[in-house]
Design a protein around this motif. Structure first.
Motif, PDB file in Angstrom:
ATOM      1  N   PRO A  25     -61.644   2.687-110.685  1.00 38.98           N
ATOM      2  CA  PRO A  25     -62.953   2.173-110.249  1.00 38.98           C
ATOM      3  C   PRO A  25     -63.051   0.668-110.478  1.00 38.98           C
ATOM      4  N   GLU A  26     -63.862   0.019-109.668  1.00 41.09           N
ATOM      5  CA  GLU A  26     -63.936  -1.444-109.678  1.00 41.09           C
ATOM      6  C   GLU A  26     -64.248  -2.000-111.065  1.00 41.09           C
ATOM      7  N   ARG A  27     -65.195  -1.397-111.761  1.00 44.85           N
ATOM      8  CA  ARG A  27     -65.574  -1.898-113.082  1.00 44.85           C
ATOM      9  C   ARG A  27     -64.388  -1.805-114.041  1.00 44.85           C
ATOM     10  N   GLU A  28     -63.675  -0.672-114.028  1.00 43.72           N
ATOM     11  CA  GLU A  28     -62.531  -0.480-114.916  1.00 43.72           C
ATOM     12  C   GLU A  28     -61.384  -1.408-114.548  1.00 43.72           C
ATOM     13  N   LEU A  29     -61.140  -1.581-113.241  1.00 44.31           N
ATOM     14  CA  LEU A  29     -60.052  -2.449-112.794  1.00 44.31           C
ATOM     15  C   LEU A  29     -60.323  -3.902-113.175  1.00 44.31           C
ATOM     16  N   ALA A  30     -61.556  -4.344-113.037  1.00 40.79           N
ATOM     17  CA  ALA A  30     -61.912  -5.711-113.433  1.00 40.79           C
ATOM     18  C   ALA A  30     -61.691  -5.914-114.929  1.00 40.79           C
ATOM     19  N   ARG A  31     -62.009  -4.880-115.730  1.00 39.63           N
ATOM     20  CA  ARG A  31     -61.788  -4.980-117.175  1.00 39.63           C
ATOM     21  C   ARG A  31     -60.303  -5.068-117.491  1.00 39.63           C
ATOM     22  N   GLN A  32     -59.481  -4.238-116.812  1.00 39.34           N
ATOM     23  CA  GLN A  32     -58.047  -4.241-117.052  1.00 39.34           C
ATOM     24  C   GLN A  32     -57.413  -5.595-116.695  1.00 39.34           C
ATOM     25  N   LEU A  33     -57.880  -6.188-115.602  1.00 42.80           N
ATOM     26  CA  LEU A  33     -57.285  -7.428-115.112  1.00 42.80           C
ATOM     27  C   LEU A  33     -57.959  -8.670-115.683  1.00 42.80           C
ATOM     28  N   ARG A  34     -59.040  -8.459-116.441  1.00 43.11           N
ATOM     29  CA  ARG A  34     -59.761  -9.553-117.104  1.00 43.11           C
ATOM     30  C   ARG A  34     -60.278 -10.588-116.100  1.00 43.11           C
ATOM     31  N   VAL A  35     -60.928 -10.073-115.068  1.00 41.44           N
ATOM     32  CA  VAL A  35     -61.553 -10.939-114.056  1.00 41.44           C
ATOM     33  C   VAL A  35     -62.955 -10.415-113.792  1.00 41.44           C
TER      34      VAL A  35
END
Length: 243
Positions: A25-35
């Motif tokens: 999910p977008e929120r989780e992916l943004a957290r993983q990639l730190r963006v």
């Protein structure tokens, strides 16, 4: 630079994913990639527009797998997919015999009143729709051909082994297009998705036209590749001796 690194990182992640596998999910992916989600959304929108991923509204974003390289040569879809380790399949959507008419008669070099086998085929690889082909063949060349047989074997193999007309050469054109409503539905892509339109006329050793094919290939799953060579450069001082 940060945005480009993010895009490269997403592409690297996608290379390790199977076709149809969802991204987090977008929120989780943004957290993983730190963006930020705004930056991530921009990168994902770019990947959707280039066909690297597919967005399904309400379901998320999914990998589509690497594009299949299509060389500028006449190849059998069935044999081509098998050579790539993929499982080919064909679904015959429409099958019938029609009169050639003026336009198709010119393509097949037959009388407008000649009978032509016309078949609409959906080509799949590993159960994923890849292309939609409208095949036209002079009926006199393929006596007894039916939809079931056409759906179970390579047409080029049938032409050569059953009907005695191996394809020797032909002419093919390629141009960009977008899918219409029916094409989008059969290929399971959004309306007006980028696609490649192939038109091909094939001949046997005697120069007889064997088929005219109009095919729409998914733009997100195919890319065209060809080899080029450069002509040797003639030194200016040698030009005077050439006629």
């Amino acid at each position: 630079m940060k945005y480009l690194r993010l895009r490269d990182e997403l592409l690297e992640r996608l290379r390790a994913m199977a076709p149809g596998e969802p991204l987090p999910p977008e929120r989780e992916l943004a957290r993983q990639l730190r963006v930020s989600r705004t930056t991530l959304r921009r990168a994902l929108d770019d990947l959707v527009s280039t066909g690297a991923v597919r967005r399904r509204h309400g379901a998320g974003i999914f990998a589509v797998g690497p594009k299949i390289v299509q060389p500028l040569t006449a190849t059998s879809f069935t044999e081509d997919m098998r050579a790539r380790g993929m499982r080919p399949d064909t679904r015959v959507i429409e099958f019938g015999v029609v009169l050639a008419g003026a336009r198709l008669g010119r393509r097949l070099e037959v009388s407008p009143s000649a009978e032509v086998v016309r078949a609409l085929r959906l080509r799949l690889a590993d159960d994923e729709p890849m292309a939609l082909e409208m095949l036209h063949v002079p009926a006199e060349l393929v006596p007894g051909l039916d939809a079931e047989t056409l759906g179970e074997a390579s047409f080029y193999q049938l032409l050569a082994e059953r009907f005695g007309h191996p394809v020797v050469n032909g002419r093919q054109s390629i141009e960009p297009t977008v899918t219409d409503h029916d094409e989008s539905e059969l290929l399971t892509v959004p309306l007006h998705s980028p696609a490649l339109l192939f038109e091909r006329t094939s001949r046997d050793a005697d120069g007889q036209v064997l088929e005219f094919v109009r095919a729409v290939y998914r733009g997100d799953r195919y890319r065209i590749e060809t080899e080029i060579s450069l002509l040797p450069v003639v030194a200016p001082g040698l030009m005077s001796g050439l006629a």
